[in-house]
Enzyme design. Structure first.
Site, short mmCIF file in Angstrom:
data_model
loop_
_atom_site.label_atom_id
_atom_site.label_comp_id
_atom_site.label_asym_id
_atom_site.label_seq_id
_atom_site.Cartn_x
_atom_site.Cartn_y
_atom_site.Cartn_z
N GLY A 47 0.85 -1.19 0.00
CA GLY A 47 0.00 0.00 0.00
C GLY A 47 0.88 1.23 0.00
O GLY A 47 2.04 1.18 0.43
N GLN A 52 3.17 10.03 1.14
CA GLN A 52 4.47 9.33 1.21
C GLN A 52 5.36 9.66 0.01
O GLN A 52 6.56 9.42 0.07
CB GLN A 52 4.26 7.82 1.28
N CYS A 97 6.01 -0.02 7.38
CA CYS A 97 5.65 1.15 6.56
C CYS A 97 6.86 1.53 5.73
O CYS A 97 7.98 1.57 6.24
CB CYS A 97 5.25 2.31 7.48
N GLU A 140 -3.30 3.06 5.30
CA GLU A 140 -3.10 4.06 4.24
C GLU A 140 -3.96 5.29 4.46
O GLU A 140 -3.51 6.42 4.22
CB GLU A 140 -3.35 3.45 2.86
N HIS A 143 -2.45 7.70 6.79
CA HIS A 143 -1.41 8.55 6.21
C HIS A 143 -1.99 9.87 5.70
O HIS A 143 -1.30 10.89 5.68
CB HIS A 143 -0.71 7.84 5.04
NI NI Z 1 2.80 3.42 5.67
#
Ligand code: NI
Length: 175
Positions: A47, A52, A97, A140, A143
């Site tokens: 994911g 990110q 992660c 996700e 995030h």
């Molecule tokens: Ni992550």
């Protein structure tokens, strides 16, 4: 298609709240979908969320059948994802992660979730997910609000590096 640099913890974008995307077909954001999918797969991830890769937009990509053993290359992308728990059941599971390399930890997550959002063509999507896919989705979507799995851990004693945690489990210990 391009491979994008993945931000690591400490970069302010990972702690920022991402904004909704009005039109997923806008060329300025549409190109992010193939780029994020390629970046996720190249990094052996299951994911990835837009923050990110330094885009403060509400967009996630994921592999829905990861770790279930099915031979599939299915990958999905969703803009403006919204999750609701289905039921009260919560389970602990191991997470890592791509923005926090090598570390893993046990995180409590809802077992079943309902998911809505927009697909890359701008169509409304409704989906249910359970188990590992539900875990990926919760990770996700977090995030997008500047939350990482460390913030969700109930017991920081379960945080560690993969090989060390695997060894501890082989010796009969619990994470
Ligand atoms: Ni992550």
């Amino acid at each position: 298609m391009a491979l994008l640099p993945i931000l690591r913890l400490g970069h302010p974008t990972l702690r920022a709240k991402a904004r909704p995307v009005a039109d997923p077909t806008d060329p300025a954001v549409a190109q992010l979908v193939p780029d994020m999918l390629a970046t996720m797969l190249a990094a052996n991830g299951v994911g990835l969320a837009a923050p990110q890769v330094d885009h403060r937009l509400r967009l996630i990509v994921w592999k829905p059948l990861a770790l279930r053993g099915e031979a599939t290359d299915e990958v999905l992308a969703l803009f403006n994802p919204a999750l609701v728990p289905l039921g009260d059941a919560v389970e602990l599971g191991v997470e890592g992660c791509l923005s926090i390399p090598e570390l893993r930890g046990l995180v409590p997550r809802y077992v079943r979730v309902g998911l809505t959002g927009l697909d890359p063509e701008g169509r409304r999507v409704e989906r249910e997910a359970s188990g590992f896919e539900a875990r990926i989705l919760q990770h996700e979507v977090d995030h997008l609000d500047g939350v990482v799995y460390l913030d969700r851990m109930a017991d920081m004693a379960s945080l560690g590096y993969g090989p060390e945690l695997d060894a501890a489990m082989r010796e009969g210990g619990t994470l």
